[in-house]
Design an enzyme around this catalytic site. Structure first.
Site, PDB file in Angstrom:
ATOM      1  N   HIS A 141      66.806 -50.260  18.102  1.00 29.17           N
ATOM      2  CA  HIS A 141      65.873 -50.424  19.208  1.00 29.17           C
ATOM      3  C   HIS A 141      65.196 -51.710  19.266  1.00 29.17           C
ATOM      4  O   HIS A 141      63.978 -51.958  19.689  1.00 29.17           O
ATOM      5  CB  HIS A 141      64.618 -49.301  18.562  1.00 29.17           C
ATOM      6  CG  HIS A 141      65.120 -48.055  18.384  1.00 29.17           C
ATOM      7  ND1 HIS A 141      65.072 -46.948  19.281  1.00 29.17           N
ATOM      8  CD2 HIS A 141      65.360 -47.239  17.101  1.00 29.17           C
ATOM      9  CE1 HIS A 141      65.096 -45.810  18.871  1.00 29.17           C
ATOM     10  NE2 HIS A 141      65.583 -45.961  17.572  1.00 29.17           N
ATOM     11  N   SER A 262      71.019 -75.877  34.343  1.00 26.58           N
ATOM     12  CA  SER A 262      69.890 -75.600  35.152  1.00 26.58           C
ATOM     13  C   SER A 262      69.922 -76.912  36.263  1.00 26.58           C
ATOM     14  O   SER A 262      69.968 -78.072  35.672  1.00 26.58           O
ATOM     15  CB  SER A 262      68.607 -75.251  34.420  1.00 26.58           C
ATOM     16  OG  SER A 262      67.680 -75.363  35.627  1.00 26.58           O
TER      17      SER A 262
END
EC number: 4.3.2.2
Length: 431
Positions: A141, A262
């Site tokens: 989870h 980037s």
């Protein structure tokens, strides 16, 4: 498929030139088969084999008039022959050629994909063995659960890809078949021996029953299998993306000198390769619907599947070939931060050993519910106050009166989680 996500070896299989060459080979083999039955003079077959040539531009020019690609093709081929041209397409219907040749082309694509799969599996096996005992945090989870090893994670991927390889080999038997049974599949104007001869020489099987077409459940199964392989790649790629998060940083895709992450942020090192695989997998899976909708053709045939397959089959095989090759290189060159893996184990103050303490108490005679109710409150306090879990355990006399220091040492030893790794690897075929 656009060139950006294509490799030349696979793209060349889906060119018009290769398609027409496959059609021509089917036509020539059919003539040879007729000759074996004594229907066509061997000399004519030899001339056809020697002189028949494909000219894509000329065939497409003729198609502008005929509006039928196979008729255009046979007329173009006939232009390269003499009197023997009368035997070209003898007893055949268009789909005898098209479907059989398509299966032959798919076989060529499958040969590449199978090699891709085997190479990827080899890389996974190597990674699994290299990091067999490299402890890392297992997460359920998205939350820390118990330690595992990076090698076990790679072994999991390895066994999944082994299953994918077996499924792929199975679907090859389904998809790599031809049919030359005539207009409605009854062999009315062509004996079954022609089909058997042609398919045998192409290295493909024969459909036991067909209509004018091969049944498209075969192609649906094929596309679904390729989509499942792509989905496995996506699953693995998403794992790399999550493990490369700054907060985790347990692995990182190779970052080449001069590479930029980037246009605005010079510090960025992003998992763009794995993100690329994720997107390609979505595209491949998207074709499952198309493949399934191609199955219910009308009666003995219609061509509603044809336009879809001309797009779908090249796209899926080219994209999967690209994805397998790119992701193999990503995994092969993956940077693994073993220190970060070990440090992340310690981030939850020892909480990950709660089950070990629980089981130790049960083993010493405590009822499970009582043991659970003693351990869980300590775990909650540890989580909320950032107090080491073991420290809280050792402050509880009802626990320390049952468990010795040595027994607690065993409970909090992460190496305990290596005990069955050898067994796991043996079961995975990685011993």
């Amino acid at each position: 498929m656009i060139e950006r996500y294509s490799r030349e070896e696979m793209s060349n299989i889906w060119t018009d030139q290769n398609r027409y060459e496959a059609w021509l080979e089917v036509e020539i083999l059919a003539c040879e088969a007729w000759s074996e039955l004594g229907h066509i003079p061997k000399a004519d077959v030899q001339k056809i084999r020697q002189n028949a040539k494909v000219n894509v531009e000329r065939a497409q020019e003729i198609e502008q008039e005929t509006r039928h690609d196979v008729v255009a093709f046979t007329r173009q081929v006939s232009e390269t022959l003499g009197e023997e041209r009368k035997w070209v397409h003898y007893g055949l219907t268009s789909t005898d050629v098209v479907d059989t040749a398509l299966s032959f082309v798919i076989k060529q694509a499958n040969d590449i994909i199978e090699k891709d799969l085997e190479r990827f599996i080899d890389v996974l096996a190597e990674k699994a063995k290299n990091y067999k005992y490299t402890l890392m945090m297992g997460r359920t989870h998205g939350v820390h659960a118990e330690p595992t090893t990076f090698g076990v994670k790679m072994a999991l991927w390895y066994t999944e890809m082994q299953r994918n390889l077996q499924r792929f080999k199975q679907v090859r038997e389904e998809i790599e078949v031809g049919k030359m049974s005539g207009a409605v599949g009854t062999f009315a104007n062509i004996p079954p021996e022609i089909e058997s001869y042609v398919c045998k020489h192409l290295g493909i099987g024969t459909a036991p029953v067909s209509t004018q077409t091969l049944q498209r459940d075969r192609h649906a199964y094929y596309i679904a299998t390729l989509a499942l392989i792509a989905t496995s790649l996506e699953k693995f790629a998403v794992e790399i993306r999550n493990l490369q998060k700054t907060e985790t940083r347990e692995v990182e895709e190779a970052f080449a000198k001069g590479q930029k992450g980037s246009s605005a942020m010079p510090h960025k090192r992003n998992p763009i390769g794995s993100e690329n695989i994720t997107g390609i997998s979505r595209v491949i899976r998207g074709y499952i619907t198309t493949a399934y909708e191609n199955v219910p053709l009308w009666h003995e045939r219609d061509i509603s599947h044809s336009s879809a397959e001309r797009i779908m089959l090249p796209d899926v095989t080219i994209a999967l070939d690209y994805a397998l090759n790119r992701f193999t290189n990503i995994v092969d060159r993956l940077t693994v931060f073993e220190d970060n893996m070990r440090n992340n184990i310690d981030k939850t103050f020892g909480l990950i050993f709660s089950q070990r303490v629980l089981l130790a108490l049960i083993n010493k005679g405590m009822v499970r519910e009582e043991a659970y109710d003693k351990v869980q409150p300590k775990a909650m306090i540890s989580w909320e106050t950032k107090t080491p879990f073991r420290e809280l355990i050792e402050q509880d006399e009802s626990i320390t009166s049952v468990l010795t220091k040595e027994e607690l040492d065993e409970c909090f030893d992460p190496k305990h989680h290596l005990n069955q790794v050898d067994t796991i690897f043996e079961r995975a075929g990685l011993a």
